[in-house]
Design a protein around this motif. Structure first.
Motif, PDB file in Angstrom:
ATOM      1  N   GLY A  26       0.816  -1.218   0.000  1.00  0.00           N
ATOM      2  CA  GLY A  26       0.000   0.000   0.000  1.00  0.00           C
ATOM      3  C   GLY A  26       0.844   1.260   0.000  1.00  0.00           C
ATOM      4  O   GLY A  26       0.337   2.357  -0.227  1.00  0.00           O
ATOM      5  N   PHE A  27       2.136   1.098   0.250  1.00  0.00           N
ATOM      6  CA  PHE A  27       3.048   2.250   0.268  1.00  0.00           C
ATOM      7  C   PHE A  27       4.482   1.740   0.248  1.00  0.00           C
ATOM      8  O   PHE A  27       4.746   0.533   0.420  1.00  0.00           O
ATOM      9  N   LEU A  28       5.438   2.638   0.051  1.00  0.00           N
ATOM     10  CA  LEU A  28       6.863   2.334   0.157  1.00  0.00           C
ATOM     11  C   LEU A  28       7.379   2.940   1.449  1.00  0.00           C
ATOM     12  O   LEU A  28       6.755   3.846   2.011  1.00  0.00           O
ATOM     13  N   GLU A  29       8.523   2.470   1.920  1.00  0.00           N
ATOM     14  CA  GLU A  29       9.214   3.113   3.035  1.00  0.00           C
ATOM     15  C   GLU A  29      10.589   3.526   2.533  1.00  0.00           C
ATOM     16  O   GLU A  29      11.418   2.667   2.208  1.00  0.00           O
ATOM     17  N   LEU A  30      10.811   4.848   2.460  1.00  0.00           N
ATOM     18  CA  LEU A  30      12.025   5.365   1.835  1.00  0.00           C
ATOM     19  C   LEU A  30      12.928   6.050   2.858  1.00  0.00           C
ATOM     20  O   LEU A  30      12.457   6.731   3.775  1.00  0.00           O
ATOM     21  N   ASP A  31      14.235   5.884   2.677  1.00  0.00           N
ATOM     22  CA  ASP A  31      15.208   6.587   3.514  1.00  0.00           C
ATOM     23  C   ASP A  31      15.123   8.081   3.241  1.00  0.00           C
ATOM     24  O   ASP A  31      15.047   8.521   2.077  1.00  0.00           O
ATOM     25  N   LEU A  32      15.163   8.875   4.283  1.00  0.00           N
ATOM     26  CA  LEU A  32      15.066  10.331   4.142  1.00  0.00           C
ATOM     27  C   LEU A  32      16.201  10.894   3.289  1.00  0.00           C
ATOM     28  O   LEU A  32      16.010  11.868   2.552  1.00  0.00           O
ATOM     29  N   PRO A  99      13.968   7.483  10.611  1.00  0.00           N
ATOM     30  CA  PRO A  99      14.925   7.387   9.492  1.00  0.00           C
ATOM     31  C   PRO A  99      14.263   7.189   8.136  1.00  0.00           C
ATOM     32  O   PRO A  99      14.871   7.432   7.098  1.00  0.00           O
ATOM     33  N   LYS A 100      13.020   6.710   8.166  1.00  0.00           N
ATOM     34  CA  LYS A 100      12.299   6.447   6.918  1.00  0.00           C
ATOM     35  C   LYS A 100      10.936   7.128   6.956  1.00  0.00           C
ATOM     36  O   LYS A 100      10.452   7.516   8.021  1.00  0.00           O
ATOM     37  N   ILE A 101      10.323   7.263   5.770  1.00  0.00           N
ATOM     38  CA  ILE A 101       8.997   7.863   5.684  1.00  0.00           C
ATOM     39  C   ILE A 101       8.165   7.106   4.652  1.00  0.00           C
ATOM     40  O   ILE A 101       8.700   6.603   3.644  1.00  0.00           O
ATOM     41  N   LYS A 102       6.873   6.990   4.925  1.00  0.00           N
ATOM     42  CA  LYS A 102       5.979   6.331   3.974  1.00  0.00           C
ATOM     43  C   LYS A 102       5.837   7.188   2.716  1.00  0.00           C
ATOM     44  O   LYS A 102       5.738   8.417   2.789  1.00  0.00           O
ATOM     45  N   ALA A 103       5.799   6.513   1.563  1.00  0.00           N
ATOM     46  CA  ALA A 103       5.695   7.242   0.298  1.00  0.00           C
ATOM     47  C   ALA A 103       4.940   6.415  -0.727  1.00  0.00           C
ATOM     48  O   ALA A 103       4.864   5.189  -0.630  1.00  0.00           O
TER      49      ALA A 103
END
Length: 300
Positions: A26-32, A99-103
């Protein structure tokens, strides 16, 4: 060309991989550290809005993922969510827990991405008029480049902004470039009606007066109505007529002997009877002769 084709193919492969992951979770988790900003996409927050958003993100999980596009040079360009990324970075620095954010990955077609970024910001009721103008101007420019120029009616239909407001927003176009540059740092200080009012008087008030009015809005926190008033007061000063000369009376007792009016190079004297005029004319001739002689001698 072969190198460019390989790079494009690699991007499409990576995009397909991330779309598959996004469909599963449903989403990605990306490094800031892999996220990059694109100029013109970030909504400017007031100090209060920023503090509220930071407090919310500190206490709660991110409800709505940011949107990104794959960056050809590596990493991801932020489409919407720049402020959330900024605050996640601050929180990670302060607490080490973000450290990560949903995208979510969006269509990589440039025009579509730009429109998505604008529409995402447009959903916020607090989006300043200046930033709406910038978004509309970009949409209009792209439509001109494509050969299908959008009218104000069509822009209103596409964005949900009232037709009259679209017209008022484009009045920002008439403001001096220096004023528009200042508004970038504090876009909320001038609304569409205020911009239209300043644009309407720019021709008479002058560019400097309009720039000074906007400077006061940005730096002195005056109200929009006071900025327009300031510019209008300048207009009144610039267009006011010089005071008209008023005649004065010379009296003999209670009666008027004569009235005198001086206008530029002309002196006019009106007597109540001709005899007084004849006598004064002779005396005036002597006075003027003496004045002319003094002028000639360099003493006047």
């Amino acid at each position: 060309l072969d190198r460019a084709e390989k790079a494009e193919a690699a991007i499409k492969e990576l995009e397909a991989k991330f779309r598959q992951e996004q469909n599963q979770k449903g989403f990605l988790e990306l490094d800031l550290e892999l996220l990059y900003k694109v100029s013109g996409r970030q909504r400017v927050l007031t100090q209060e809005e920023r503090a509220q958003l930071k407090a919310n993100l500190r206490q709660h999980k991110l409800a709505t993922p940011i949107t990104v596009e794959i960056r050809p040079e590596g990493g991801y360009n932020i489409v919407s969510g720049n402020n959330r990324v900024d605050l996640y970075r601050e929180l990670h620095t302060e607490f080490g827990d973000k450290p990560k954010i949903k995208a979510c990955l969006v269509d990589s077609e440039p025009a579509v991405v730009e429109d998505l970024s604008f529409f995402a910001n447009l959903l916020h009721s607090s989006l300043p008029a200046y930033e709406k103008y910038v978004g509309l101007k970009k949409m209009h420019a792209r439509s001109v480049d494509s050969g299908k120029q959008l009218t104000h009616d069509e822009l209103a239909d596409l964005t949900g902004i009232a037709r009259s407001t679209v017209t008022d927003l484009f009045k920002f176009d008439a403001l001096p470039a220096e004023a528009l540059e200042m508004l970038k740092s504090k876009p909320s200080v001038l609304g569409s009606k205020g911009a239209a009012a300043l644009a309407a008087i720019k021709g008479k008030a002058g560019v400097k007066r309009i720039v000074e009015a906007v400077r006061k809005l940005v730096n002195e926190d005056i109200k929009e109505i006071d900025a327009v008033k300031f510019a209008t007061e300048g207009l009144a000063e610039n267009t006011s007529k010089p005071n008209r000369p008023e005649p004065f009376a010379i009296r003999s007792g209670r009666s008027i002997f004569c009235t005198v009016l001086g206008v530029k190079k002309t002196l006019r004297v009106d007597f109540t009877n001709e005899d007084d005029r004849v006598e004064a004319e002779s005396a005036l001739k002597d006075i003027l002769d003496k004045q002319a002689k003094r002028r000639n001698e360099g003493k006047g």
